[in-house]
Design a protein around this motif. Sequence first.
Motif, PDB file in Angstrom:
ATOM      1  N   GLY A   1       0.791  -1.192   0.000  1.00  0.00           N
ATOM      2  CA  GLY A   1       0.000   0.000   0.000  1.00  0.00           C
ATOM      3  C   GLY A   1       0.824   1.241   0.000  1.00  0.00           C
ATOM      4  O   GLY A   1       1.266   1.688   1.022  1.00  0.00           O
ATOM      5  N   ALA A   2       1.043   1.900  -1.112  1.00  0.00           N
ATOM      6  CA  ALA A   2       1.816   3.125  -1.087  1.00  0.00           C
ATOM      7  C   ALA A   2       1.025   4.280  -1.600  1.00  0.00           C
ATOM      8  O   ALA A   2       0.032   4.119  -2.231  1.00  0.00           O
ATOM      9  CB  ALA A   2       3.061   2.949  -1.914  1.00  0.00           C
ATOM     10  N   THR A   3       1.559   5.475  -1.389  1.00  0.00           N
ATOM     11  CA  THR A   3       0.839   6.677  -1.733  1.00  0.00           C
ATOM     12  C   THR A   3       1.180   7.218  -3.083  1.00  0.00           C
ATOM     13  O   THR A   3       0.380   7.265  -3.967  1.00  0.00           O
ATOM     14  CB  THR A   3       1.240   7.777  -0.755  1.00  0.00           C
ATOM     15  OG1 THR A   3       1.024   7.323   0.525  1.00  0.00           O
ATOM     16  CG2 THR A   3       0.537   9.020  -1.021  1.00  0.00           C
ATOM     17  N   ALA A   4       2.393   7.734  -3.208  1.00  0.00           N
ATOM     18  CA  ALA A   4       2.757   8.373  -4.458  1.00  0.00           C
ATOM     19  C   ALA A   4       3.755   7.531  -5.202  1.00  0.00           C
ATOM     20  O   ALA A   4       4.468   7.981  -6.044  1.00  0.00           O
ATOM     21  CB  ALA A   4       3.355   9.733  -4.171  1.00  0.00           C
ATOM     22  N   ALA A   5       3.816   6.247  -4.844  1.00  0.00           N
ATOM     23  CA  ALA A   5       4.773   5.395  -5.486  1.00  0.00           C
ATOM     24  C   ALA A   5       4.204   4.839  -6.762  1.00  0.00           C
ATOM     25  O   ALA A   5       3.044   4.922  -6.998  1.00  0.00           O
ATOM     26  CB  ALA A   5       5.118   4.260  -4.553  1.00  0.00           C
ATOM     27  N   PRO A   6       5.039   4.190  -7.559  1.00  0.00           N
ATOM     28  CA  PRO A   6       4.573   3.636  -8.808  1.00  0.00           C
ATOM     29  C   PRO A   6       3.453   2.645  -8.578  1.00  0.00           C
ATOM     30  O   PRO A   6       3.446   1.907  -7.642  1.00  0.00           O
ATOM     31  CB  PRO A   6       5.816   2.944  -9.351  1.00  0.00           C
ATOM     32  CG  PRO A   6       6.935   3.652  -8.678  1.00  0.00           C
ATOM     33  CD  PRO A   6       6.436   4.107  -7.368  1.00  0.00           C
ATOM     34  N   ALA A   7       2.540   2.594  -9.514  1.00  0.00           N
ATOM     35  CA  ALA A   7       1.337   1.798  -9.340  1.00  0.00           C
ATOM     36  C   ALA A   7       1.598   0.336  -9.117  1.00  0.00           C
ATOM     37  O   ALA A   7       0.948  -0.283  -8.314  1.00  0.00           O
ATOM     38  CB  ALA A   7       0.463   1.959 -10.570  1.00  0.00           C
ATOM     39  N   SER A   8       2.503  -0.254  -9.825  1.00  0.00           N
ATOM     40  CA  SER A   8       2.701  -1.683  -9.704  1.00  0.00           C
ATOM     41  C   SER A   8       3.238  -2.052  -8.357  1.00  0.00           C
ATOM     42  O   SER A   8       3.110  -3.146  -7.896  1.00  0.00           O
ATOM     43  CB  SER A   8       3.673  -2.177 -10.762  1.00  0.00           C
ATOM     44  OG  SER A   8       4.936  -1.621 -10.542  1.00  0.00           O
ATOM     45  N   ALA A   9       3.875  -1.130  -7.728  1.00  0.00           N
ATOM     46  CA  ALA A   9       4.516  -1.450  -6.482  1.00  0.00           C
ATOM     47  C   ALA A   9       3.557  -1.979  -5.484  1.00  0.00           C
ATOM     48  O   ALA A   9       3.895  -2.806  -4.683  1.00  0.00           O
ATOM     49  CB  ALA A   9       5.182  -0.227  -5.924  1.00  0.00           C
ATOM     50  N   LEU A  10       2.380  -1.467  -5.418  1.00  0.00           N
ATOM     51  CA  LEU A  10       1.502  -1.935  -4.402  1.00  0.00           C
ATOM     52  C   LEU A  10       0.198  -2.325  -4.990  1.00  0.00           C
ATOM     53  O   LEU A  10      -0.782  -2.522  -4.305  1.00  0.00           O
ATOM     54  CB  LEU A  10       1.333  -0.860  -3.384  1.00  0.00           C
ATOM     55  CG  LEU A  10       2.707  -0.410  -3.027  1.00  0.00           C
ATOM     56  CD1 LEU A  10       2.662   0.777  -2.143  1.00  0.00           C
ATOM     57  CD2 LEU A  10       3.512  -1.505  -2.462  1.00  0.00           C
TER      58      LEU A  10
ATOM     59  N   HIS B   1       6.510   2.975   2.635  1.00  0.00           N
ATOM     60  CA  HIS B   1       6.186   3.125   1.217  1.00  0.00           C
ATOM     61  C   HIS B   1       4.807   3.739   1.000  1.00  0.00           C
ATOM     62  O   HIS B   1       4.412   3.979  -0.143  1.00  0.00           O
ATOM     63  CB  HIS B   1       6.347   1.802   0.473  1.00  0.00           C
ATOM     64  CG  HIS B   1       5.238   0.805   0.652  1.00  0.00           C
ATOM     65  ND1 HIS B   1       5.357  -0.309   1.442  1.00  0.00           N
ATOM     66  CD2 HIS B   1       4.005   0.745   0.116  1.00  0.00           C
ATOM     67  CE1 HIS B   1       4.241  -1.023   1.377  1.00  0.00           C
ATOM     68  NE2 HIS B   1       3.400  -0.392   0.578  1.00  0.00           N
ATOM     69  N   CYS B   2       4.091   4.011   2.087  1.00  0.00           N
ATOM     70  CA  CYS B   2       2.788   4.670   1.987  1.00  0.00           C
ATOM     71  C   CYS B   2       2.878   6.189   2.197  1.00  0.00           C
ATOM     72  O   CYS B   2       1.865   6.891   2.144  1.00  0.00           O
ATOM     73  CB  CYS B   2       1.818   4.082   3.010  1.00  0.00           C
ATOM     74  SG  CYS B   2       1.346   2.381   2.677  1.00  0.00           S
ATOM     75  N   LEU B   3       4.065   6.710   2.448  1.00  0.00           N
ATOM     76  CA  LEU B   3       4.223   8.142   2.647  1.00  0.00           C
ATOM     77  C   LEU B   3       3.748   8.928   1.429  1.00  0.00           C
ATOM     78  O   LEU B   3       3.976   8.516   0.292  1.00  0.00           O
ATOM     79  CB  LEU B   3       5.688   8.475   2.927  1.00  0.00           C
ATOM     80  CG  LEU B   3       6.229   8.055   4.296  1.00  0.00           C
ATOM     81  CD1 LEU B   3       7.744   8.179   4.328  1.00  0.00           C
ATOM     82  CD2 LEU B   3       5.589   8.890   5.406  1.00  0.00           C
ATOM     83  N   GLU B   4       3.118  10.070   1.669  1.00  0.00           N
ATOM     84  CA  GLU B   4       2.608  10.882   0.568  1.00  0.00           C
ATOM     85  C   GLU B   4       3.727  11.451  -0.302  1.00  0.00           C
ATOM     86  O   GLU B   4       3.502  11.836  -1.443  1.00  0.00           O
ATOM     87  CB  GLU B   4       1.716  12.013   1.093  1.00  0.00           C
ATOM     88  CG  GLU B   4       2.398  13.024   1.989  1.00  0.00           C
ATOM     89  CD  GLU B   4       2.255  12.694   3.461  1.00  0.00           C
ATOM     90  OE1 GLU B   4       1.972  13.607   4.250  1.00  0.00           O
ATOM     91  OE2 GLU B   4       2.463  11.512   3.827  1.00  0.00           O
ATOM     92  N   SER B   5       4.937  11.466   0.223  1.00  0.00           N
ATOM     93  CA  SER B   5       6.083  11.980  -0.527  1.00  0.00           C
ATOM     94  C   SER B   5       6.713  10.930  -1.439  1.00  0.00           C
ATOM     95  O   SER B   5       7.649  11.226  -2.177  1.00  0.00           O
ATOM     96  CB  SER B   5       7.139  12.499   0.448  1.00  0.00           C
ATOM     97  OG  SER B   5       7.497  11.502   1.393  1.00  0.00           O
ATOM     98  N   GLY B   6       6.200   9.697  -1.389  1.00  0.00           N
ATOM     99  CA  GLY B   6       6.748   8.631  -2.215  1.00  0.00           C
ATOM    100  C   GLY B   6       7.672   7.718  -1.431  1.00  0.00           C
ATOM    101  O   GLY B   6       7.885   7.898  -0.232  1.00  0.00           O
ATOM    102  N   PHE B   7       8.236   6.731  -2.098  1.00  0.00           N
ATOM    103  CA  PHE B   7       9.072   5.743  -1.426  1.00  0.00           C
ATOM    104  C   PHE B   7      10.403   6.364  -0.982  1.00  0.00           C
ATOM    105  O   PHE B   7      11.146   6.889  -1.813  1.00  0.00           O
ATOM    106  CB  PHE B   7       9.409   4.590  -2.374  1.00  0.00           C
ATOM    107  CG  PHE B   7       8.237   3.729  -2.762  1.00  0.00           C
ATOM    108  CD1 PHE B   7       6.937   4.030  -2.402  1.00  0.00           C
ATOM    109  CD2 PHE B   7       8.465   2.589  -3.517  1.00  0.00           C
ATOM    110  CE1 PHE B   7       5.883   3.225  -2.776  1.00  0.00           C
ATOM    111  CE2 PHE B   7       7.411   1.768  -3.897  1.00  0.00           C
ATOM    112  CZ  PHE B   7       6.118   2.081  -3.523  1.00  0.00           C
TER     113      PHE B   7
END
Length: 283
Positions: free
Chosen positions: A16-25, A76-82
Amino acid sequence: MKKSLVGAFFGVLLLGATAAPASALGDASALRHPAKVDSKAVSFAGTVALSNCSGSVVRVPDSQPTDPALVMSNGHCLESGFPGPGEVVVDQPSSRTFGLLDASGGQVATLKASKVAYGTMTDTDVSLYELTSTYEQIESSYGIKALELSADHPAQGTAISVVSGYWKKIYNCSVDGFAYRLKEGEWTWKDSVRYTSACDTIGGTSGSPVVDQASGKVVAVNNTGNESGEECTDNNPCEVDENGKVTVREGINYAQQTYGIVPCVGTGNKIDLSAPGCELPKP
């Protein structure tokens, strides 16, 4: 980072991430519809839903009612990205909001952060947000108590529940064992919890508290799993033992232990990375 809804960067990798790449989570459009909750011993009370992940309102044994409450999720869920390897985020202003759930999974309030107190994807995968509300205010207004972080290392065979506030689904399984090192893409995590196969977590469950069914305490934070059997790639973490032997377990999911957070939370719920016994990575 198998369980966020970030996008294509870690479909299953980071749950579950916020601003990370879509496939990541995991891309939200590809996720299964959540099944009905089947947990009898554990409820949703104290869990939260983030925009793309799950989380929970947590306390340590010495937290006081008047302390600002903490919400725990994944780094990895931070709004600033991974955060990159070796990167540690501390005391960064944040106005992120969290949907607070009651025992049945209904949203009873929207909580707001004042800052990211701590976040990293090095050695572990965790974020801790300080809220504008105290534990006392949350409990008196909504009747919801924070979940307590266990100060003890979980044991193999422990019955656990992974409680996703995002999907309002509870996964029940056991601690299958521990990975000395868990490698996924650029990141390496230490002493990770490996689930038995019943906890088949999906994108959006990233950051879910992993609750010991016997004690009701949080022993880990859900974060990743091996989607397609690849070795040590994004969405496909591999286990590495003390001798460097690599093991791939396709379809198996993992969490990061949280007992090591307890010594790092000091007076007033402030993160103190210099406190005795605190071994969280430092900036």
